[in-house]
Design an enzyme around this catalytic site. Sequence first.
Site, PDB file in Angstrom:
ATOM      1  N   ASN A   7       0.882  -1.172   0.000  1.00  0.00           N
ATOM      2  CA  ASN A   7       0.000   0.000   0.000  1.00  0.00           C
ATOM      3  C   ASN A   7       0.917   1.218   0.000  1.00  0.00           C
ATOM      4  O   ASN A   7       1.498   1.576   1.026  1.00  0.00           O
ATOM      5  CB  ASN A   7      -0.881  -0.038   1.247  1.00  0.00           C
ATOM      6  CG  ASN A   7      -1.911   1.064   1.259  1.00  0.00           C
ATOM      7  OD1 ASN A   7      -1.891   1.963   0.404  1.00  0.00           O
ATOM      8  ND2 ASN A   7      -2.812   1.023   2.220  1.00  0.00           N
ATOM      9  N   ARG A  91      -2.430  -2.199  -3.622  1.00  0.00           N
ATOM     10  CA  ARG A  91      -3.701  -1.511  -3.360  1.00  0.00           C
ATOM     11  C   ARG A  91      -3.715  -0.215  -4.171  1.00  0.00           C
ATOM     12  O   ARG A  91      -2.843   0.643  -4.012  1.00  0.00           O
ATOM     13  CB  ARG A  91      -3.800  -1.180  -1.878  1.00  0.00           C
ATOM     14  CG  ARG A  91      -5.088  -0.491  -1.591  1.00  0.00           C
ATOM     15  CD  ARG A  91      -5.184   0.001  -0.187  1.00  0.00           C
ATOM     16  NE  ARG A  91      -6.528   0.520   0.000  1.00  0.00           N
ATOM     17  CZ  ARG A  91      -6.979   0.952   1.154  1.00  0.00           C
ATOM     18  NH1 ARG A  91      -6.217   0.923   2.215  1.00  0.00           N
ATOM     19  NH2 ARG A  91      -8.196   1.423   1.239  1.00  0.00           N
ATOM     20  N   HIS A 180     -13.438   1.876  -0.365  1.00  0.00           N
ATOM     21  CA  HIS A 180     -13.446   0.770   0.615  1.00  0.00           C
ATOM     22  C   HIS A 180     -14.003  -0.524   0.004  1.00  0.00           C
ATOM     23  O   HIS A 180     -14.489  -1.396   0.719  1.00  0.00           O
ATOM     24  CB  HIS A 180     -14.327   1.095   1.849  1.00  0.00           C
ATOM     25  CG  HIS A 180     -13.819   2.201   2.712  1.00  0.00           C
ATOM     26  ND1 HIS A 180     -14.664   3.115   3.302  1.00  0.00           N
ATOM     27  CD2 HIS A 180     -12.574   2.533   3.102  1.00  0.00           C
ATOM     28  CE1 HIS A 180     -13.959   3.970   4.016  1.00  0.00           C
ATOM     29  NE2 HIS A 180     -12.678   3.636   3.904  1.00  0.00           N
ATOM     30  N   ARG A 241     -13.664  14.489   8.129  1.00  0.00           N
ATOM     31  CA  ARG A 241     -14.361  14.872   6.889  1.00  0.00           C
ATOM     32  C   ARG A 241     -15.835  15.146   7.167  1.00  0.00           C
ATOM     33  O   ARG A 241     -16.457  14.429   7.959  1.00  0.00           O
ATOM     34  CB  ARG A 241     -14.254  13.745   5.856  1.00  0.00           C
ATOM     35  CG  ARG A 241     -12.871  13.618   5.261  1.00  0.00           C
ATOM     36  CD  ARG A 241     -12.795  12.422   4.334  1.00  0.00           C
ATOM     37  NE  ARG A 241     -11.735  11.527   4.744  1.00  0.00           N
ATOM     38  CZ  ARG A 241     -11.600  10.270   4.339  1.00  0.00           C
ATOM     39  NH1 ARG A 241     -12.465   9.740   3.502  1.00  0.00           N
ATOM     40  NH2 ARG A 241     -10.597   9.539   4.771  1.00  0.00           N
ATOM     41  N   GLU A 384      -8.134  -5.980   4.972  1.00  0.00           N
ATOM     42  CA  GLU A 384      -7.983  -5.580   3.579  1.00  0.00           C
ATOM     43  C   GLU A 384      -6.766  -6.216   2.926  1.00  0.00           C
ATOM     44  O   GLU A 384      -6.796  -6.561   1.745  1.00  0.00           O
ATOM     45  CB  GLU A 384      -7.936  -4.051   3.484  1.00  0.00           C
ATOM     46  CG  GLU A 384      -9.327  -3.475   3.719  1.00  0.00           C
ATOM     47  CD  GLU A 384      -9.381  -1.958   3.849  1.00  0.00           C
ATOM     48  OE1 GLU A 384      -8.919  -1.460   4.880  1.00  0.00           O
ATOM     49  OE2 GLU A 384      -9.867  -1.303   2.929  1.00  0.00           O
TER      50      GLU A 384
END
Length: 400
Positions: A7, A91, A180, A241, A384
């Site tokens: 990643n 990823r 996601h 956010r 993940e």
Amino acid sequence: MKILVINSGSSSLKYQLIDIASRTVLAKGVCDRIGLEHSFIKHTKAGSDPVVIDRNLCDHRVALKEVINALTDKNIGVISDVSEIDAVGHRIVHGGEKFREAVLIDDNVIQAIKDCVDLAPLHNPPNITGIEACMHIMPDTPMVAVFDTAFHQTMPKHAYIYALPYNLYEKYGLRKYGFHGTSHKYVSERAAAMLNRPLSELKLITCHLGNGSSICAVDRGKSVDTSMGFTPLDGLPMGTRSGSIDPAVITFLMEKENMSEKDINDLLNKKSGVLGLSEVSSDFRDLEQAIEEGNEKASLAVDVFCYCVKKYIGAYAAVLGGVDAVVFTAGIGENNDFVRSKAVSGLEFMGIRIDEAKNKTRGVEIDISAPDAKVRTLVIPTNEELAIAREVKEILEKRK
Ligand code: ADP
């Protein structure tokens, strides 16, 4: 089969070496401050304490070389040669409309990921850097790109299109993409296994609640709607956010507060969400602590978050025409019993009812529904990296 999952961010590179047969992580770590002063690798061999190695990581290629050195080291390593790595899974944040599933990387794929840079200017460039560094260091090892957006490419057009002039969709690809995806897909598959029913029969609502949060309506294994949009700013309020707000707020603030485009981006991405509301923290553990101490703004922030989760569950039950299970995952979804309980309270009319004693459990796969609940409520830790490794294995097997 040993798969290295990468990643790659702008100044960091996270990695895990996974043995897919036993689903175990052999070693993992992160290269931090790449291209900056005081760069280092934090490497952990399974079963051992983390080791911090100070190294001048001037770029991603050097960082990856150091990762391979660590993985093959006599003491902290887990393989004797780089050739023991069967494949690498990368990823990739944005695959636009081009990628509906993971793909074996070749020059055309790299170009297509580059074509999506406008859609994810902060994420796709370092993702590409990670791929190119790997290709340089491990030229003969197959590499697979796994996209955060791919799982949501099954959304119907009426779910992903914005009610803006149609030519903006054609010109810029301005539409909902969702993120996601690897996590929503992984927990959907785990949910089917836990319920002992085929995924192809199930209507699921998967709630990935972490620093970034999104909810997905999964109809018989396919994403049919999700709360994040063109960017990961949309949908639920998150750590920092804002989530969805009236778009007119933006021009209002630009005028009243004399804010620039950058100021607005900072405000909505970094200073809003539960941090902005609570004025305490973006971290739900800090908020819990503040609530215990009587902080009303912290309490309001968590209430707003739970209320929005509940609204999405209601909306997606309507989208799906019913629901078999609601799944909670990621940092908050896996660990925060208060959020889970509050988000589903009042949904008994839909058949959702949880067992408060079971709900106290943290971080393990568990069915927390009350015995008489028609709709199951599940907690499923996401993974993940393992999900990426599994996708890589599937692609390699298809190739044979
Ligand atoms: P990211 O999106 O960065 O991967 P995470 O999935 O780790 O984020 O979620 C971070 C959030 O999860 C934080 O608000 C944190 O408070 C919460 N969280 C993570 N671990 C725990 C835990 N063990 N107990 C309670 N809350 C947790």
